[in-house]
Design a protein around this motif. Structure first.
Motif, PDB file in Angstrom:
ATOM      1  N   ARG A 198       0.698  -1.111   0.044  1.00  0.00           N
ATOM      2  CA  ARG A 198       0.058   0.018   0.074  1.00  0.00           C
ATOM      3  C   ARG A 198       0.846   1.244   0.041  1.00  0.00           C
ATOM      4  N   LEU A 199       1.972   1.352   0.870  1.00  0.00           N
ATOM      5  CA  LEU A 199       2.989   2.383   1.049  1.00  0.00           C
ATOM      6  C   LEU A 199       3.537   2.615  -0.529  1.00  0.00           C
ATOM      7  N   ARG A 200       3.932   1.478  -1.243  1.00  0.00           N
ATOM      8  CA  ARG A 200       4.484   1.674  -2.566  1.00  0.00           C
ATOM      9  C   ARG A 200       3.636   2.342  -3.364  1.00  0.00           C
ATOM     10  N   GLU A 201       2.463   1.892  -3.249  1.00  0.00           N
ATOM     11  CA  GLU A 201       1.322   2.478  -4.157  1.00  0.00           C
ATOM     12  C   GLU A 201       1.066   4.071  -3.807  1.00  0.00           C
ATOM     13  N   VAL A 202       1.112   4.358  -2.616  1.00  0.00           N
ATOM     14  CA  VAL A 202       1.070   5.831  -2.155  1.00  0.00           C
ATOM     15  C   VAL A 202       1.897   6.582  -2.728  1.00  0.00           C
ATOM     16  N   GLU A 203       3.359   6.221  -2.386  1.00  0.00           N
ATOM     17  CA  GLU A 203       4.438   6.752  -2.829  1.00  0.00           C
ATOM     18  C   GLU A 203       4.534   6.950  -4.446  1.00  0.00           C
ATOM     19  N   SER A 204       4.232   6.043  -5.304  1.00  0.00           N
ATOM     20  CA  SER A 204       4.072   6.105  -6.406  1.00  0.00           C
ATOM     21  C   SER A 204       3.071   7.174  -6.978  1.00  0.00           C
ATOM     22  N   MET A 236      -8.318  16.261  -8.213  1.00  0.00           N
ATOM     23  CA  MET A 236      -7.802  15.990  -6.939  1.00  0.00           C
ATOM     24  C   MET A 236      -8.346  14.838  -6.683  1.00  0.00           C
ATOM     25  N   ASP A 237      -8.966  13.998  -7.306  1.00  0.00           N
ATOM     26  CA  ASP A 237      -9.150  12.518  -7.049  1.00  0.00           C
ATOM     27  C   ASP A 237      -8.014  11.688  -7.048  1.00  0.00           C
ATOM     28  N   ASP A 238      -7.018  12.106  -7.849  1.00  0.00           N
ATOM     29  CA  ASP A 238      -5.838  11.539  -8.247  1.00  0.00           C
ATOM     30  C   ASP A 238      -4.750  11.974  -7.110  1.00  0.00           C
ATOM     31  N   ALA A 239      -5.070  12.892  -6.162  1.00  0.00           N
ATOM     32  CA  ALA A 239      -4.152  13.321  -5.330  1.00  0.00           C
ATOM     33  C   ALA A 239      -3.714  12.116  -4.182  1.00  0.00           C
ATOM     34  N   PRO A 240      -2.601  12.315  -3.686  1.00  0.00           N
ATOM     35  CA  PRO A 240      -2.318  11.363  -2.659  1.00  0.00           C
ATOM     36  C   PRO A 240      -3.344  11.653  -1.383  1.00  0.00           C
ATOM     37  N   GLU A 241      -3.659  10.765  -0.734  1.00  0.00           N
ATOM     38  CA  GLU A 241      -4.746  10.848   0.108  1.00  0.00           C
ATOM     39  C   GLU A 241      -4.568  11.894   1.156  1.00  0.00           C
ATOM     40  N   ALA A 242      -3.152  12.136   1.690  1.00  0.00           N
ATOM     41  CA  ALA A 242      -2.895  13.311   2.778  1.00  0.00           C
ATOM     42  C   ALA A 242      -3.151  14.576   2.093  1.00  0.00           C
ATOM     43  N   GLN A 243      -2.721  14.530   0.935  1.00  0.00           N
ATOM     44  CA  GLN A 243      -3.277  16.037   0.252  1.00  0.00           C
ATOM     45  C   GLN A 243      -4.447  16.486  -0.017  1.00  0.00           C
ATOM     46  N   SER A 262       2.795  19.141   2.830  1.00  0.00           N
ATOM     47  CA  SER A 262       1.441  19.427   3.742  1.00  0.00           C
ATOM     48  C   SER A 262       0.969  17.835   4.284  1.00  0.00           C
ATOM     49  N   ALA A 263       2.051  16.757   3.949  1.00  0.00           N
ATOM     50  CA  ALA A 263       1.385  15.498   4.423  1.00  0.00           C
ATOM     51  C   ALA A 263       1.670  15.534   5.862  1.00  0.00           C
ATOM     52  N   LYS A 264       0.824  15.788   6.636  1.00  0.00           N
ATOM     53  CA  LYS A 264       1.024  15.888   8.090  1.00  0.00           C
ATOM     54  C   LYS A 264       1.163  14.346   8.730  1.00  0.00           C
ATOM     55  N   PRO A 265       2.248  14.207   9.760  1.00  0.00           N
ATOM     56  CA  PRO A 265       2.467  12.772  10.151  1.00  0.00           C
ATOM     57  C   PRO A 265       1.315  12.192  10.443  1.00  0.00           C
ATOM     58  N   TYR A 266       0.247  12.883  11.016  1.00  0.00           N
ATOM     59  CA  TYR A 266      -1.138  11.957  11.666  1.00  0.00           C
ATOM     60  C   TYR A 266      -1.766  11.633  10.447  1.00  0.00           C
ATOM     61  N   MET A 267      -1.492  12.164   9.512  1.00  0.00           N
ATOM     62  CA  MET A 267      -2.278  11.723   8.026  1.00  0.00           C
ATOM     63  C   MET A 267      -1.820  10.623   7.558  1.00  0.00           C
ATOM     64  N   MET A 268      -0.456  10.055   7.867  1.00  0.00           N
ATOM     65  CA  MET A 268       0.367   9.287   6.884  1.00  0.00           C
ATOM     66  C   MET A 268      -0.289   7.815   7.322  1.00  0.00           C
ATOM     67  N   GLY A 269      -0.224   6.985   6.246  1.00  0.00           N
ATOM     68  CA  GLY A 269      -0.551   5.663   6.563  1.00  0.00           C
ATOM     69  C   GLY A 269      -1.942   5.250   6.283  1.00  0.00           C
ATOM     70  N   ARG A 270      -2.442   4.034   6.278  1.00  0.00           N
ATOM     71  CA  ARG A 270      -3.644   3.326   6.079  1.00  0.00           C
ATOM     72  C   ARG A 270      -4.555   3.592   7.190  1.00  0.00           C
ATOM     73  N   LEU A 271      -5.775   4.210   6.988  1.00  0.00           N
ATOM     74  CA  LEU A 271      -6.596   4.159   7.903  1.00  0.00           C
ATOM     75  C   LEU A 271      -7.353   2.879   8.316  1.00  0.00           C
ATOM     76  N   ILE A 272      -7.122   2.231   9.307  1.00  0.00           N
ATOM     77  CA  ILE A 272      -7.847   0.917   9.900  1.00  0.00           C
ATOM     78  C   ILE A 272      -8.561   1.099  11.010  1.00  0.00           C
ATOM     79  N   HIS A 273      -9.309   0.156  11.167  1.00  0.00           N
ATOM     80  CA  HIS A 273     -10.178  -0.045  12.369  1.00  0.00           C
ATOM     81  C   HIS A 273     -10.186  -1.410  13.123  1.00  0.00           C
ATOM     82  N   ARG A 274     -10.272  -1.515  14.137  1.00  0.00           N
ATOM     83  CA  ARG A 274     -10.443  -2.784  14.838  1.00  0.00           C
ATOM     84  C   ARG A 274     -11.249  -2.884  16.185  1.00  0.00           C
TER      85      ARG A 274
END
Ligand code: SAM
Length: 453
Positions: A350-356, A377-384, A404-416
């Motif tokens: 997933r990270l690779r996808e976001v980076e690319s 903007m639909d193509d923008a990285p999620e954080a953006q 502008s990619a804030k640390p707390y916005m990084m990574g994939r949102l998951i829930h458990r």
């Protein structure tokens, strides 16, 4: 007195006021911040909170913006401050989880010094929710999932008056005073939004009184030392005029007769009868009991006394953890708390996808600045996307987009979710006592009808 930090915390911490030291999500320490009493040998003398994350003199926690991160200090290990030891021990708070957090005078153990300046805490304003998880337990308490539902169902809102018995550890008291708070009383004025709390155990009553005072709630919470089964709910012989009632008692049916509109049979009280309920309003009540036998008895007596719409509920609370999966991002974790067992392979993919995507997006927006390409903007990285202003931001920003990619916005949102529902707390019995209508009120209401009587 000063406004309660529970109701009007302001923007910063202040001396002699309650603050919550957040060590970790499940480890919160309530502390009344003490001002330094002066300096000895160049060191500020005063209380220090010693934790496994380092030592935090109160002076470093005062006048901080709420939510601030405070770094540990190197603390003097000399003997000064011992003379205040007795006084300070009264305010010392033992951490229930054994993480070793105590408030002591100007002292730090060698272990504290090792970790000093490496650790940090956050300083939070007290809320009923954090108070409930950090308060000194004197009894079983009502927890947030229950009291939020209860306060909603008994229609506690600003300006209301609540009767509460027993006060116990004051968990419900703090939540209810916030719910009814409608400003501090002015001069001789009696506050409209108020909690009338009753406690029969003398030690708990004194503790509650002291706590209410220390938390700046004295004008809004009236604690009475009372056996409500035998002596009811009047305060100095007067009616609290309550429109909301919460009972957390072993035998609520014994208290119910005192919550009638007119004197029920069997209640000893000198005439004239005074009801603790507000007569021109419908009264909403909740009784909280762990056993079904208590519920059955309570409901039976409620029916006899004219309570209506009697219903029973149970809150089955399940915690849902929502977080961002930060595997491989080299981000600070929650103090070494375990990385989740979420599939690492999938996260890396997933990270690779976001980076690319991010790289592609950079190239394209570069083009926009040169007037070449349209940006969707639909193509923008999620954080953006979530963070920046759509399209406009992308067009106008001269700063590199990744900033502008804030640390707390990084990574994939998951829930458990927790697999199990927490164990049973209590049954909630709700009931309504309708408004009393006098003939005059009836006539006045009819007179207001456009067609008359
Ligand atoms: N709701 C409280 C809280 O959230 O912290 C906890 C209440 S605790 C479970 C029950 C309290 O009712 C005890 O402190 C007990 O002393 C008090 N109590 C029991 N019988 C009473 C009576 N007849 N009159 C007043 N209080 C009573």
């Amino acid at each position: 007195g000063a406004a309660s930090p529970f109701l009007e915390p302001g923007t910063r911490t202040s001396a002699n006021s309650l603050a919550i030291v957040h060590l970790s999500r499940d480890n919160l320490l309530p502390v009344i911040l003490q001002e330094s009493k002066g300096e000895v040998d160049g060191y500020a003398e005063g209380s220090v909170i010693n934790t496994r994350f380092g030592s935090f003199p109160h002076t470093t926690l005062i006048n901080q913006p709420w939510g601030a991160q405070v770094r540990a200090s190197i603390v003097d290990t000399g003997s000064r401050g011992r003379k205040r030891k007795l006084q300070d021990q009264e305010t010392a708070v033992e951490d229930s989880e054994g993480a070793g957090s105590t408030t002591t005078p100007g002292q730090a153990t060698p272990k504290d010094l090792e970790t000093a300046s490496s650790g940090f805490v956050h300083i939070l304003p007290p809320t009923p929710e954090v108070w409930t998880t950090s308060l000194p337990h004197r009894t079983q308490v009502v927890y947030t999932p229950d009291y939020s539902y209860i306060l909603h169902r008994i229609r506690a809102r600003p300006g209301m008056r609540i009767i509460e018995a027993g006060a116990g550890s004051g968990s419900f008291t703090h939540a209810s005073v916030r719910a009814v708070y409608s400003g501090y009383p002015k001069a001789d004025d009696d506050a409209r939004g108020k909690v009338f709390s009753f406690e029969f155990n003398e030690t708990r009553f004194h503790k509650m009184e002291a706590e209410v005072e220390a938390h700046g709630l004295k004008d809004l919470v009236k604690v009475s030392h009372r056996d409500v089964y035998n002596n009811g709910f009047l305060v100095d012989g007067k009616s609290p005029e309550a429109e909301c009632v919460f009972l957390d008692l072993p035998a609520p049916w014994k208290a119910l007769p005192h919550l009638s509109r007119s004197k029920p049979a069997g209640v000893e009280q000198d005439a004239p009868w005074v009801s603790p309920l507000r007569s021109d309003r419908t009264v909403h009540l909740c009784s909280f009991s762990p056993c079904i036998e208590q519920v059955t008895k309570t409901v039976e007596v409620m029916r006899q006394l004219g309570w209506m719409q009697i219903e029973m509920f149970e809150v089955s609370h399940k915690r849902v953890n929502v977080m961002r999966e930060r595997v491989g991002l080299n981000m600070p974790t929650d103090r070494g708390s375990n990385l989740s067992p979420y599939d690492v392979g999938e996260a890396v993919q997933r990270l690779r996808e976001v980076e690319s995507k991010s790289k592609e997006f950079h190239e394209r927006t570069q083009g926009v600045e040169n007037g070449e390409v349209d940006v969707d903007m639909d193509d923008a990285p999620e954080a953006q996307k979530t963070n920046g202003t759509p399209a406009k931001g992308a067009n106008e920003s001269k700063a590199p987009i990744s900033s502008s990619a804030k640390p707390y916005m990084m990574g994939r949102l998951i829930h458990r979710t927790e697999p199990e529902i927490k164990t049973h707390t209590s049954y909630l019995v709700f009931a309504v006592m309708p408004q009393e209508w006098t003939e005059e009120q009836e006539a006045a209401a009819f007179a207001q009808w456009p067609c008359g009587r």
